[in-house]
Design a protein around this motif. Structure first.
Motif, PDB file in Angstrom:
ATOM      1  N   ASP A  48       0.802  -1.213   0.000  1.00 29.81           N
ATOM      2  CA  ASP A  48       0.000   0.000   0.000  1.00 29.81           C
ATOM      3  C   ASP A  48       0.838   1.267   0.000  1.00 29.81           C
ATOM      4  OD1 ASP A  48      -2.979  -0.609   0.130  1.00 29.81           O
ATOM      5  OD2 ASP A  48      -2.879   1.390   1.028  1.00 29.81           O
ATOM      6  N   ALA A  49       2.115   1.139   0.374  1.00 34.40           N
ATOM      7  CA  ALA A  49       3.001   2.300   0.314  1.00 34.40           C
ATOM      8  C   ALA A  49       3.445   2.577  -1.112  1.00 34.40           C
ATOM      9  CB  ALA A  49       4.221   2.081   1.210  1.00 34.40           C
ATOM     10  N   SER A  50       3.511   1.527  -1.953  1.00 36.32           N
ATOM     11  CA  SER A  50       4.036   1.702  -3.307  1.00 36.32           C
ATOM     12  C   SER A  50       3.009   1.505  -4.409  1.00 36.32           C
ATOM     13  CB  SER A  50       5.199   0.721  -3.555  1.00 36.32           C
ATOM     14  OG  SER A  50       4.774  -0.622  -3.382  1.00 36.32           O
ATOM     15  N   VAL A  51       1.857   0.880  -4.097  1.00 36.82           N
ATOM     16  CA  VAL A  51       0.865   0.596  -5.127  1.00 36.82           C
ATOM     17  C   VAL A  51       0.258   1.875  -5.676  1.00 36.82           C
ATOM     18  CG1 VAL A  51      -1.168   0.401  -3.626  1.00 36.82           C
ATOM     19  CG2 VAL A  51      -1.019  -1.000  -5.696  1.00 36.82           C
ATOM     20  N   VAL A  52       0.290   2.945  -4.877  1.00 45.58           N
ATOM     21  CA  VAL A  52      -0.302   4.218  -5.303  1.00 45.58           C
ATOM     22  C   VAL A  52       0.523   4.868  -6.416  1.00 45.58           C
ATOM     23  CG1 VAL A  52      -0.999   6.526  -4.503  1.00 45.58           C
ATOM     24  CG2 VAL A  52      -1.344   4.547  -3.043  1.00 45.58           C
ATOM     25  N   ALA A  53       1.805   4.498  -6.532  1.00 45.01           N
ATOM     26  CA  ALA A  53       2.712   5.211  -7.441  1.00 45.01           C
ATOM     27  C   ALA A  53       2.170   5.301  -8.862  1.00 45.01           C
ATOM     28  CB  ALA A  53       4.090   4.535  -7.443  1.00 45.01           C
ATOM     29  N   THR A  54       1.738   4.161  -9.427  1.00 44.07           N
ATOM     30  CA  THR A  54       1.265   4.177 -10.810  1.00 44.07           C
ATOM     31  C   THR A  54      -0.192   4.621 -10.920  1.00 44.07           C
ATOM     32  OG1 THR A  54       1.033   1.777 -10.506  1.00 44.07           O
ATOM     33  CG2 THR A  54       2.849   2.544 -11.884  1.00 44.07           C
ATOM     34  N   GLY A 173       4.329  -3.492  -6.124  1.00 42.64           N
ATOM     35  CA  GLY A 173       3.374  -2.415  -5.894  1.00 42.64           C
ATOM     36  C   GLY A 173       3.035  -1.607  -7.136  1.00 42.64           C
ATOM     37  N   PRO A 174       4.019  -0.987  -7.789  1.00 38.25           N
ATOM     38  CA  PRO A 174       3.713  -0.222  -9.002  1.00 38.25           C
ATOM     39  C   PRO A 174       3.094  -1.068 -10.110  1.00 38.25           C
ATOM     40  CG  PRO A 174       5.887   0.364  -8.159  1.00 38.25           C
ATOM     41  CD  PRO A 174       5.433  -0.832  -7.380  1.00 38.25           C
ATOM     42  N   LEU A 175       3.551  -2.322 -10.230  1.00 37.83           N
ATOM     43  CA  LEU A 175       3.000  -3.212 -11.263  1.00 37.83           C
ATOM     44  C   LEU A 175       1.541  -3.530 -10.967  1.00 37.83           C
ATOM     45  CD1 LEU A 175       3.389  -4.940 -13.771  1.00 37.83           C
ATOM     46  CD2 LEU A 175       4.232  -6.777 -12.284  1.00 37.83           C
ATOM     47  N   TRP A 188      -9.915   0.510  -6.916  1.00 37.39           N
ATOM     48  CA  TRP A 188      -9.737  -0.901  -6.601  1.00 37.39           C
ATOM     49  C   TRP A 188      -8.368  -1.208  -5.999  1.00 37.39           C
ATOM     50  CZ3 TRP A 188     -13.011  -4.773  -5.967  1.00 37.39           C
ATOM     51  CH2 TRP A 188     -14.319  -4.578  -6.415  1.00 37.39           C
ATOM     52  N   ILE A 189      -7.427  -0.268  -6.050  1.00 40.37           N
ATOM     53  CA  ILE A 189      -6.176  -0.512  -5.329  1.00 40.37           C
ATOM     54  C   ILE A 189      -6.421  -0.504  -3.824  1.00 40.37           C
ATOM     55  CG2 ILE A 189      -4.778   0.506  -7.172  1.00 40.37           C
ATOM     56  CD1 ILE A 189      -4.362   2.951  -5.416  1.00 40.37           C
ATOM     57  N   PHE A 190      -7.555   0.069  -3.402  1.00 42.88           N
ATOM     58  CA  PHE A 190      -7.939   0.063  -1.988  1.00 42.88           C
ATOM     59  C   PHE A 190      -8.989  -1.012  -1.680  1.00 42.88           C
ATOM     60  CE2 PHE A 190      -6.709   4.540  -2.900  1.00 42.88           C
ATOM     61  CZ  PHE A 190      -5.582   4.577  -2.101  1.00 42.88           C
ATOM     62  N   TRP A 191      -9.957  -1.215  -2.586  1.00 40.97           N
ATOM     63  CA  TRP A 191     -10.971  -2.241  -2.342  1.00 40.97           C
ATOM     64  C   TRP A 191     -10.357  -3.621  -2.183  1.00 40.97           C
ATOM     65  CZ3 TRP A 191     -15.163  -0.785  -0.413  1.00 40.97           C
ATOM     66  CH2 TRP A 191     -15.939   0.276  -0.902  1.00 40.97           C
ATOM     67  N   ALA A 322       3.586   1.216 -17.487  1.00 38.58           N
ATOM     68  CA  ALA A 322       4.478   1.941 -16.584  1.00 38.58           C
ATOM     69  C   ALA A 322       4.914   1.055 -15.422  1.00 38.58           C
ATOM     70  CB  ALA A 322       3.785   3.195 -16.061  1.00 38.58           C
ATOM     71  N   GLY A 323       3.979   0.257 -14.889  1.00 36.89           N
ATOM     72  CA  GLY A 323       4.344  -0.674 -13.821  1.00 36.89           C
ATOM     73  C   GLY A 323       5.368  -1.689 -14.271  1.00 36.89           C
ATOM     74  N   LEU A 324       5.187  -2.218 -15.473  1.00 38.17           N
ATOM     75  CA  LEU A 324       6.157  -3.170 -16.024  1.00 38.17           C
ATOM     76  C   LEU A 324       7.510  -2.501 -16.280  1.00 38.17           C
ATOM     77  CD1 LEU A 324       3.850  -5.041 -18.562  1.00 38.17           C
ATOM     78  CD2 LEU A 324       4.936  -6.044 -16.537  1.00 38.17           C
ATOM     79  N   GLN A 325       7.489  -1.256 -16.720  1.00 37.60           N
ATOM     80  CA  GLN A 325       8.733  -0.547 -17.014  1.00 37.60           C
ATOM     81  C   GLN A 325       9.543  -0.232 -15.758  1.00 37.60           C
ATOM     82  OE1 GLN A 325       6.997   2.690 -19.244  1.00 37.60           O
ATOM     83  NE2 GLN A 325       7.462   1.747 -21.221  1.00 37.60           N
ATOM     84  N   LEU A 326       8.894  -0.240 -14.591  1.00 36.00           N
ATOM     85  CA  LEU A 326       9.615  -0.016 -13.337  1.00 36.00           C
ATOM     86  C   LEU A 326      10.247  -1.297 -12.791  1.00 36.00           C
ATOM     87  CD1 LEU A 326       7.232   2.451 -11.443  1.00 36.00           C
ATOM     88  CD2 LEU A 326       9.585   2.913 -12.153  1.00 36.00           C
ATOM     89  N   MET A 327       9.936  -2.431 -13.395  1.00 37.04           N
ATOM     90  CA  MET A 327      10.429  -3.709 -12.885  1.00 37.04           C
ATOM     91  C   MET A 327      11.951  -3.827 -12.862  1.00 37.04           C
ATOM     92  SD  MET A 327       8.114  -5.612 -11.632  1.00 37.04           S
ATOM     93  CE  MET A 327       8.790  -7.264 -11.666  1.00 37.04           C
ATOM     94  N   PRO A 328      12.694  -3.278 -13.832  1.00 37.57           N
ATOM     95  CA  PRO A 328      14.162  -3.375 -13.739  1.00 37.57           C
ATOM     96  C   PRO A 328      14.703  -2.755 -12.451  1.00 37.57           C
ATOM     97  CG  PRO A 328      13.528  -2.734 -15.956  1.00 37.57           C
ATOM     98  CD  PRO A 328      12.281  -2.693 -15.127  1.00 37.57           C
ATOM     99  N   TRP A 329      14.057  -1.703 -11.988  1.00 34.47           N
ATOM    100  CA  TRP A 329      14.459  -1.085 -10.716  1.00 34.47           C
ATOM    101  C   TRP A 329      14.014  -1.950  -9.538  1.00 34.47           C
ATOM    102  CZ3 TRP A 329      12.087   0.809  -6.282  1.00 34.47           C
ATOM    103  CH2 TRP A 329      12.857   1.646  -5.474  1.00 34.47           C
ATOM    104  N   GLY A 330      12.721  -2.297  -9.529  1.00 33.07           N
ATOM    105  CA  GLY A 330      12.174  -3.021  -8.393  1.00 33.07           C
ATOM    106  C   GLY A 330      12.752  -4.408  -8.205  1.00 33.07           C
TER     107      GLY A 330
END
Length: 474
Positions: A48-54, A173-175, A188-191, A322-330
């Motif tokens: 929940d700390a990172s899912v909001v990013a995207t 989270g971002p993905l 739905w990121i909260f539900w 965008a979530g997939l593109q952050l995967m190299p970092w995560g």
């Protein structure tokens, strides 16, 4: 306080040790349940700390949020989480760890529903603050319940699994946020939290035995002073973008934050049961490690906040992409810590803290130089990977330094201090990045956004330099 000597850091310090699993006893059935339930709860909090990013771009458009309001959808959660961590741990010791753990899950779920139902951004910010309060009751109690239920001979194995599961929240989270926004809506990121909590609570009551710790007096003056100090400083950074850095309001907020910080230090030095043992900061490694994690997470969380938006607003990527593109970092935040943790006893913390943040800082400057509306995502893969490696190397080094600098009796307070400084670093990092972004760009066009984003990445590099300086003192 007496002389404190360095000691080898065990798995309790959060560093993955080299364990010969062939000679490690297996977990019993109930112990497996404790590990599974506490890890699942901690993963939910981490997500929940990172899912909001995207989802930030969708939230901004749907709720017509300003830059300042968008920032508070992240910082309201982070701040309440940070300032209530130590108090929640004390409440668990006093009233029962399982009871407070379950109460935290219930509060978290109720606040998640309030977030999903938010008719405007002010409602969302308030609900996020309550969500952070529930999270603060879950995370430290998860570790406490795990530590009580798992005997020492298998604790290293259990903690290694726990750390790996929680660490997966950074890339996931971002993905997950991107997939949910693309498939349904940001609500739905909260539900999605509600059915998970509905399963966790009855299983926790059925499978985890209740336990208590030493009954200590709650440090209410420390709680109020810490909350006021952190809120004043972060709110001052946020409001400065709107009313000006030299305005009376900004100076009053920042001044109040600094004064309350000084009063907090004085009060904690004089109380016999402080929320945060200020005297521990007389130990150089302890002070340097906490300073390092503050700057590490300020830079890392600040960069994640804007990188997810840049991929969408700057490079026009859909949320899931965008979530997939952050995967190299995560992905690096899952792979690298275990490797670094196994080598810290050989090389010490300094090479990993200093080297890691140097690599991350250079990567931030590299990303700033590449940032342009006509840029392609492929140009950012290498600096994203290097940034993830650097952050993932520095975090276990800072944690090892903090927990290895104190005697076993102070591990609990040291761990709490580390968690607080990490969360506060994230809040300050986002506030500072938004201030820099607002001064240099905006959301009116891809070009304007990219200009602000590039300036924010340079600021991330400066925070990384702060972590390097702190790491040199380890």
């Amino acid at each position: 306080m007496g002389l404190i000597t360095r000691r080898p850091v065990s798995a309790a310090a959060g560093v993955s040790p080299v364990v010969n699993l062939s000679h490690t006893p297996s977990l019993a059935g109930r112990q497996r349940w404790v590990l599974a339930l506490t890890a699942a709860a901690a993963l939910l909090i981490g997500l929940d700390a990172s899912v909001v990013a995207t989802a930030l771009t969708a939230i901004r458009v749907d709720l017509h949020a300003s830059n300042e309001e968008l920032e508070w959808t992240v910082n309201a959660y982070t701040l309440s989480f940070a300032v209530l961590l130590l108090t929640a741990a004390a409440l668990g010791d006093r009233f029962g760890r399982r009871r407070v753990f379950v109460a935290g899950l219930a509060i978290f779920a109720a606040a998640s529903a309030a977030c999903a139902l938010a008719p405007n951004v002010s409602w969302l910010i308030a609900a996020r603050a309550v969500q952070g309060a529930g999270a603060a009751a879950v995370m430290p109690l998860a570790l406490a319940l795990l530590g009580v239920a798992i005997p020492p001979q298998v604790r290293a194995r259990a903690l290694g699994t726990f750390t790996a599961v929680v660490g997966a929240s950074v890339p996931a989270g971002p993905l997950l946020g991107g997939a949910i926004v693309a498939g349904t809506s940001w609500q739905w990121i909260f539900w999605i939290n509600l059915p998970i909590v509905a399963v966790l609570i009855p299983l926790t009551l059925a499978r985890i035995e209740p336990s208590r710790g030493p009954r200590v007096r709650l440090d209410m003056p420390g709680l109020f002073l810490a909350t006021g100090a952190a809120s004043g400083l972060v709110l001052g950074l946020v409001r400065a973008n709107t009313v000006g850095w030299g305005s009376v309001e900004t100076l009053a907020l920042l001044g109040t934050g600094l004064i309350l910080t000084a009063v907090f230090i004085v009060v904690e030095l004089r109380t016999d049961q402080p929320m945060l043992s200020v005297r521990l900061f007389a130990v150089p490694a302890f002070a340097a490690g906490n300073a390092a994690i503050f700057f590490v997470w300020a830079s890392a969380f600040g960069s994640l906040y804007f990188m997810a938006q840049f991929l969408q607003d700057g490079l026009s990527s859909p949320p899931l992409t965008a979530g997939l593109q952050l995967m190299p970092w995560g992905a690096m935040t899952v792979i690298v810590p275990r490797l670094v943790g196994s080598q810290i006893h050989r090389f010490g913390e300094r090479p990993f803290a200093v080297g890691g943040m140097l690599v991350h800082g250079v990567s931030m400057l590299w990303i700033a130089a590449l940032a342009a509306p006509e840029a392609s995502y492929g140009q950012f893969i290498a600096p994203l990977v290097l940034s993830g490696v650097g952050v993932a190397a520095a975090i276990p080094a800072a944690q090892s330094a903090v927990l290895g600098a104190v005697p076993p009796s102070a591990i609990g307070k040291a761990s709490g201090a580390y968690s607080v400084f990490r969360q506060l670093g994230g809040a300050f990092g986002v506030a500072a990045m938004v201030a820099v972004f607002s001064a240099s760009g905006g959301y009116a066009s891809a070009g304007e956004f990219t200009a602000g984003f590039a300036a924010a990445m340079v600021a991330c590099g400066l925070f990384a330099a702060g972590a390097v300086l702190a790491g040199l003192a380890l």
